[in-house]
Design a protein around this motif. Structure first.
Motif, mmCIF file in Angstrom:
data_model
loop_
_atom_site.group_PDB
_atom_site.id
_atom_site.type_symbol
_atom_site.label_atom_id
_atom_site.label_comp_id
_atom_site.label_asym_id
_atom_site.label_seq_id
_atom_site.Cartn_x
_atom_site.Cartn_y
_atom_site.Cartn_z
ATOM 1 N N UNK A 1 -3.505 33.838 -23.386
ATOM 2 C CA UNK A 1 -2.064 34.160 -23.137
ATOM 3 C C UNK A 1 -2.105 35.424 -21.985
ATOM 4 N N UNK A 2 -0.868 35.231 -21.104
ATOM 5 C CA UNK A 2 -0.748 36.458 -20.495
ATOM 6 C C UNK A 2 0.515 36.778 -20.606
ATOM 7 N N UNK A 3 0.918 38.195 -21.021
ATOM 8 C CA UNK A 3 2.259 38.809 -21.306
ATOM 9 C C UNK A 3 2.433 39.461 -20.161
ATOM 10 N N UNK A 4 3.747 39.206 -19.217
ATOM 11 C CA UNK A 4 3.778 39.598 -17.840
ATOM 12 C C UNK A 4 4.722 40.909 -18.082
ATOM 13 N N UNK B 1 -8.455 31.372 -20.250
ATOM 14 C CA UNK B 1 -7.858 30.557 -21.191
ATOM 15 C C UNK B 1 -6.904 31.206 -22.441
ATOM 16 N N UNK C 1 7.239 39.372 -27.593
ATOM 17 C CA UNK C 1 6.584 38.320 -27.391
ATOM 18 C C UNK C 1 5.344 38.573 -28.086
ATOM 19 N N UNK C 2 4.651 37.407 -28.663
ATOM 20 C CA UNK C 2 3.319 37.452 -29.173
ATOM 21 C C UNK C 2 2.462 36.677 -28.576
ATOM 22 N N UNK C 3 1.048 36.900 -28.289
ATOM 23 C CA UNK C 3 0.008 35.871 -27.950
ATOM 24 C C UNK C 3 -0.241 34.925 -28.949
ATOM 25 N N UNK C 4 -0.560 33.672 -28.706
ATOM 26 C CA UNK C 4 -1.092 32.728 -29.761
ATOM 27 C C UNK C 4 -2.507 32.367 -29.448
ATOM 28 N N UNK C 5 -3.010 33.204 -28.429
ATOM 29 C CA UNK C 5 -4.595 33.079 -28.590
ATOM 30 C C UNK C 5 -5.298 34.373 -28.982
ATOM 31 N N UNK D 1 -5.901 32.542 -16.829
ATOM 32 C CA UNK D 1 -6.180 31.068 -16.724
ATOM 33 C C UNK D 1 -7.617 31.044 -16.908
ATOM 34 N N UNK E 1 -2.198 36.677 -14.056
ATOM 35 C CA UNK E 1 -2.239 35.418 -14.336
ATOM 36 C C UNK E 1 -3.453 34.531 -14.154
ATOM 37 N N UNK F 1 1.641 42.901 -30.156
ATOM 38 C CA UNK F 1 2.954 42.018 -29.377
ATOM 39 C C UNK F 1 3.510 43.311 -28.541
#
Ligand SMILES: Cc1cc2nc3c(=O)[nH]c(=O)nc-3n(C[C@H](O)[C@H](O)[C@H](O)COP(=O)(O)OP(=O)(O)OC[C@H]3O[C@@H](n4cnc5c(N)ncnc54)[C@H](O)[C@@H]3O)c2cc1C
Ligand SMILES: Nc1ncnc2c1ncn2[C@@H]1O[C@H](COP(=O)(O)O)[C@@H](O)[C@H]1O
Lengths: 247, 321
Positions: free
Chosen positions: B107-110, B105, B137-141, B102, B98, B123
């Motif tokens: 996405x973090x997929x845990x 900048x 879950x998909x990242x949007x970055x 940050x 995480x 994904x």
């Protein structure tokens, strides 16, 4: 010491949770919501640290207006004030931004959280908030000592325990075992009802990730259940050795 | 796309969770970079098909600081054309992931349990609500940081070993980045941890008292596994909290999870339902644990376990000779 304790409102662990047949949404009808169990340890730790160092404890939640219920619990346990940032659309990152903003505004020396929220079990909030605030953070803490601005913490890691040293201000997520959360007494529960709860509007934060599908996992287990005769036990060992190849 | 993998190592020896992350990265990326603080076992990284090994060196990294390591990783990723960063969702990885996300900048997929590509985009699948739901879950970055639940991806050496290039990266760090450091690590000597073991043998209230856990310890010992416990017996003070499996304890996914005298409450299942094989011994044929078990014995732990220990010993002797 200015202490912020973050609490989340989550489905009861025993709740039945499903997904719509097309997988586009969760089915949460009739689910009972509770204070995230780990957050009770965070509230208790906030109160214990206040007893030692003086100061103020503020409880914060980001979520649905119904979550005000858990703020009443925090107030009944002894928090001085509480606030809710109302929003139901933010992702975890967006929630962290609201928490960090609030912590900054109140000039928090210590931000306490639970180690995980039992809805999404993501274990990320403490590190995310810490990074946003440019503060150190320690997750899954089972022992915390603060002297002046020096922080000493212990946390469980694979195969042992880590001892850490840090400085205030800091973000800490706590684990069961750190303390024994108190039960609020009836007069405290009554008093908490009249304590004011601040309501804030969430600032909009674009999501960084998105759930695109939900499904209920299909367990494909062999489900071979045997008796307790010597032959059955021998068969059990054979299955583990020859079929499953795990022993 | 290049994927960087954070290599967690103890005195050079690489953690299995990192080897699993490398294997997963090979499956989706054309280039894999192994990011190590200092020097890790190069031979293993070569066997696992890493294309580049980056040793992150800085005087401030001699004592472990999650803040400083996250900063160093973020600086490296920014400097290189890296699309994704993978970490094992270990105690360390769960703090670093995480933070790095940050700083970058992204996405973090845990704690992901499966990965794939949809429309050329990464994904991931992750369990929600203690495993009652699997969410994709998909990242949007553009970039993404992913942590992988240990034991859900198989660690497999590459078909052909690589000849990785080796470089050094020197991050810019200051005291500002080291405001938390690990000053000591106390190891549970001689005791296998439930989080690291291939086999976990757990005992519950059916054991009747702490003195009977010798049975669980003996069974774990002959199987080469770790001892786990239900919350009921941890709350009763029979076993330490570090052994508790479940929602308020540890989440384990060993090859074999053997539950003895454990009813199988949802909160217990939350911590072990992703185990490869689940086996149970319980005297109640209707115990919920049997619903999720691959193999079960309906019987009394005090009668079954001693016999089981004998049989496993025989098996080990026959396979050893
Ligand atoms: C918020 C919350 C979080 C929780 N977190 C956890 C958690 O992390 N981990 C966890 O484990 N629990 C957790 N629990 C508790 C959980 O609900 C159960 O109470 C607990 O798992 C029960 O432990 P047990 O199976 O050992 O005991 P029991 O439920 O009492 O089961 C004992 C079993 O042993 C069998 N038995 C008895 N005698 C024998 C014998 N001689 N031979 C063979 N079998 C025998 C019985 O048939 C029974 O099935 C949590 C609960 C809550 C509300
Ligand atoms: N919506 C929220 N509002 C306030 N605190 C939260 C929220 N979600 C998570 N937290 C805090 O972050 C901790 C860890 O949650 P997570 O990282 O989401 O598993 C929880 O135990 C809470 O203390």
């Amino acid at each position: 010491m200015n202490i912020l304790v973050c609490v989340s409102y989550v489905p009861d662990t025993a709740a039945k949770i499903g997904a719509t047949p097309d997988g586009s949404a969760l089915q949460l009808q009739g689910v009972k919501y509770i204070l995230n169990p780990y957050d009770e340890f965070a509230i208790e730790e906030a109160l214990l640290q206040r007893e030692k160092h003086g100061g103020r404890v503020v409880a914060l939640t980001v979520g649905d207006a119904a979550a005000t219920e858990i703020l009443r619990t925090a107030l009944a346990m002894g928090a001085d004030a509480a606030a809710i940032v109302t929003d139901t659309t933010l992702d975890s990152y967006g929630v962290a931004v609201q928490i960090a903003e609030y912590a900054r505004a109140m000039n928090a020396d210590l931000v306490l959280l639970g180690r995980q929220s039992i809805d999404h079990d993501s274990f990320q909030m403490a590190s995310t908030v810490g990074a946003l605030l440019g503060m150190p953070s320690i997750s899954v803490v089972s022992k915390l000592d603060i002297e002046g601005t020096r922080v000493r913490a212990e946390r469980d890691v694979e195969g042992g325990k880590e001892i850490l040293e840090a400085e205030l201000p800091i973000v800490i997520s706590v684990q069961k075992g750190i303390n024994n959360p108190r039960y609020p007494k009836l007069p405290d529960i009554m008093k908490a009802k009249s304590k004011p709860i601040e309501t804030l509007q969430a600032q909009s934060v674009p999501a960084r990730s998105r759930h695109i599908r939900y499904e209920v996992p299909q367990q494909k287990r062999a489900n071979i259940i045997l008796g307790d005769s010597d032959a059955d036990i021998a068969e059990f060992v054979r299955l583990l050795h020859e079929e499953a190849k795990v022993i | 796309m290049t994927t960087a993998v954070y290599i967690e190592h103890r005195a050079g020896s690489i953690k299995r969770a990192s080897l699993e992350a490398i294997t997963a990265a090979r499956g989706i990326a054309d280039r894999v970079v192994g990011l190590c603080i200092g020097t890790a076992d190069t031979q293993t990284l070569r066997t696992y098909g890493v294309h580049e090994i980056v040793a992150i060196e800085h005087a401030m990294l001699t004592r472990y600081s999650s803040q400083a390591v996250a900063e160093a990783i973020a600086q490296y990723v920014r400097s290189a054309a890296v699309g994704a960063l993978f970490l094992g969702a270990t105690a360390q990885g769960k703090e670093l992931g995480p933070r790095v996300a940050v700083l970058l900048e992204t996405a973090y997929l845990p704690d992901c349990v499966a990965l794939s590509k949809e429309a050329d985009k990464l994904v991931a699948v992750r369990p929600l609500f203690a495993g009652k739901i699997r969410a994709t879950v998909e990242p949007l970055t553009e970039r993404v940081v992913v942590s992988l639940r240990p034991n859900m991806f198989t660690a497999r050496p590459a078909e052909t070993p690589t000849e990785p290039t080796q470089t050094t990266f020197s991050p810019e760090l200051s005291q500002e980045h080291c405001r938390v450091v690990v000053t000591d690590v106390v190891r549970n000597e001689g005791k296998l941890d439930v989080l690291e073991a291939d086999i976990v043998v757990s005992g519950g209230r059916g054991l009747k008292g702490p003195e009977h856990f010798a049975l669980i310890e003996q069974l774990a010992a002959v199987l080469g596994g770790a001892v786990g416990a239900s919350r009921a017996v941890v709350d009763a003070g029979w076993r330490p909290h570090s052994e508790q499996v479940g929602q308020t304890g540890k989440t384990v996914s060993p090859n074999l999870y053997l539950a003895c005298g454990i009813s199988g409450a949802v909160q217990h299942l939350a911590g072990m339902s992703s185990s490869k094989v689940i086996a149970a011994i319980n005297k109640d044929k209707d115990a919920p644990i049997f619903k999720v078990a691959d193999y079960g014995i309906v019987g009394d732990v005090f009668e079954v376990i001693p016999k089981l220990i004998e049989q496993v010993k025989q098996l080990k002797q026959s396979t050893a000779s």
